[in-house]
Design a protein around this motif. Structure first.
Motif, PDB file in Angstrom:
ATOM      1  N   LEU A   2       0.819  -1.210   0.000  1.00 46.56           N
ATOM      2  CA  LEU A   2       0.000   0.000   0.000  1.00 46.56           C
ATOM      3  C   LEU A   2       0.854   1.261   0.000  1.00 46.56           C
ATOM      4  O   LEU A   2       0.437   2.282  -0.535  1.00 46.56           O
ATOM      5  CB  LEU A   2      -0.949  -0.001   1.192  1.00 46.56           C
ATOM      6  N   ARG A   3       2.023   1.191   0.589  1.00 45.96           N
ATOM      7  CA  ARG A   3       2.901   2.361   0.599  1.00 45.96           C
ATOM      8  C   ARG A   3       3.452   2.648  -0.791  1.00 45.96           C
ATOM      9  O   ARG A   3       3.769   3.782  -1.104  1.00 45.96           O
ATOM     10  CB  ARG A   3       4.050   2.152   1.573  1.00 45.96           C
ATOM     11  N   GLU A   4       3.568   1.619  -1.584  1.00 50.86           N
ATOM     12  CA  GLU A   4       4.109   1.788  -2.921  1.00 50.86           C
ATOM     13  C   GLU A   4       3.086   2.343  -3.896  1.00 50.86           C
ATOM     14  O   GLU A   4       3.448   2.957  -4.886  1.00 50.86           O
ATOM     15  CB  GLU A   4       4.647   0.453  -3.436  1.00 50.86           C
ATOM     16  N   ASP A   5       1.826   2.127  -3.646  1.00 56.71           N
ATOM     17  CA  ASP A   5       0.779   2.559  -4.574  1.00 56.71           C
ATOM     18  C   ASP A   5      -0.258   3.393  -3.821  1.00 56.71           C
ATOM     19  O   ASP A   5      -1.158   2.846  -3.187  1.00 56.71           O
ATOM     20  CB  ASP A   5       0.113   1.356  -5.217  1.00 56.71           C
ATOM     21  N   PRO A   6      -0.139   4.709  -3.867  1.00 59.91           N
ATOM     22  CA  PRO A   6      -1.068   5.563  -3.110  1.00 59.91           C
ATOM     23  C   PRO A   6      -2.522   5.419  -3.568  1.00 59.91           C
ATOM     24  O   PRO A   6      -3.434   5.631  -2.781  1.00 59.91           O
ATOM     25  CB  PRO A   6      -0.547   6.976  -3.357  1.00 59.91           C
ATOM     26  N   ALA A  11      -8.062   3.600  -2.160  1.00 58.22           N
ATOM     27  CA  ALA A  11      -9.178   2.696  -2.440  1.00 58.22           C
ATOM     28  C   ALA A  11      -9.447   1.784  -1.244  1.00 58.22           C
ATOM     29  O   ALA A  11     -10.607   1.555  -0.872  1.00 58.22           O
ATOM     30  CB  ALA A  11      -8.888   1.866  -3.692  1.00 58.22           C
ATOM     31  N   ALA A  12      -8.393   1.282  -0.613  1.00 57.04           N
ATOM     32  CA  ALA A  12      -8.560   0.409   0.552  1.00 57.04           C
ATOM     33  C   ALA A  12      -9.180   1.170   1.715  1.00 57.04           C
ATOM     34  O   ALA A  12     -10.075   0.652   2.396  1.00 57.04           O
ATOM     35  CB  ALA A  12      -7.213  -0.184   0.953  1.00 57.04           C
ATOM     36  N   LYS A  13      -8.726   2.391   1.962  1.00 53.14           N
ATOM     37  CA  LYS A  13      -9.301   3.198   3.048  1.00 53.14           C
ATOM     38  C   LYS A  13     -10.783   3.460   2.794  1.00 53.14           C
ATOM     39  O   LYS A  13     -11.604   3.364   3.704  1.00 53.14           O
ATOM     40  CB  LYS A  13      -8.553   4.528   3.187  1.00 53.14           C
ATOM     41  N   TYR A  14     -11.122   3.756   1.557  1.00 55.02           N
ATOM     42  CA  TYR A  14     -12.522   4.014   1.218  1.00 55.02           C
ATOM     43  C   TYR A  14     -13.380   2.773   1.459  1.00 55.02           C
ATOM     44  O   TYR A  14     -14.450   2.850   2.041  1.00 55.02           O
ATOM     45  CB  TYR A  14     -12.626   4.467  -0.233  1.00 55.02           C
ATOM     46  N   VAL A  41      -9.488  10.973  10.750  1.00 50.96           N
ATOM     47  CA  VAL A  41      -8.089  10.742  10.395  1.00 50.96           C
ATOM     48  C   VAL A  41      -7.898  10.735   8.882  1.00 50.96           C
ATOM     49  O   VAL A  41      -6.889  11.225   8.374  1.00 50.96           O
ATOM     50  CB  VAL A  41      -7.586   9.423  11.021  1.00 50.96           C
ATOM     51  N   PHE A  42      -8.880  10.208   8.157  1.00 48.43           N
ATOM     52  CA  PHE A  42      -8.767  10.139   6.705  1.00 48.43           C
ATOM     53  C   PHE A  42      -9.160  11.435   6.010  1.00 48.43           C
ATOM     54  O   PHE A  42      -9.251  11.505   4.798  1.00 48.43           O
ATOM     55  CB  PHE A  42      -9.602   8.987   6.153  1.00 48.43           C
ATOM     56  N   GLY A  43      -9.416  12.489   6.797  1.00 45.11           N
ATOM     57  CA  GLY A  43      -9.656  13.805   6.214  1.00 45.11           C
ATOM     58  C   GLY A  43     -11.103  14.193   6.054  1.00 45.11           C
ATOM     59  O   GLY A  43     -11.397  15.300   5.614  1.00 45.11           O
ATOM     60  N   GLU A  44     -12.029  13.315   6.394  1.00 40.32           N
ATOM     61  CA  GLU A  44     -13.447  13.638   6.296  1.00 40.32           C
ATOM     62  C   GLU A  44     -13.921  14.076   7.684  1.00 40.32           C
ATOM     63  O   GLU A  44     -14.640  13.384   8.382  1.00 40.32           O
ATOM     64  CB  GLU A  44     -14.221  12.440   5.768  1.00 40.32           C
TER      65      GLU A  44
END
Length: 76
Positions: A2-6, A11-14, A41-44
């Motif tokens: 996941l760190r390699e592909d933002p 998408a995973a967080k959503y 935390v995710f900005g919402e």
């Protein structure tokens, strides 16, 4: 991975937020608290505050939810 592909990370967080939120019940204070903090935390931020405020409004674990809400308010 996941760190390699933002994009995969976003998408995973959503997906995690939506799965929990879609199965959330108003009376389930611990999930409301979890989702509220996750959204924040995710900005919402507004959505996160709404979830935690629901606990306070329904008088569920006001001590914990109130403390979390106070911390969110300080950061917001």
């Amino acid at each position: 991975m996941l760190r390699e592909d933002p994009y995969k990370l976003e998408a995973a967080k959503y997906r995690v937020r939506e799965v929990v939120r879609n199965n959330l019940q108003d009376m389930d204070w611990s999930n409301n608290l979890f989702v509220g903090v996750a959204y924040f935390v995710f900005g919402e931020k507004d959505e996160g505050i709404n979830c935690v405020e629901a606990n306070v409004m329904f008088e569920f674990e006001r001590e914990i939810s109130g403390a979390v809400l106070a911390q969110i308010d300080e950061l917001f």
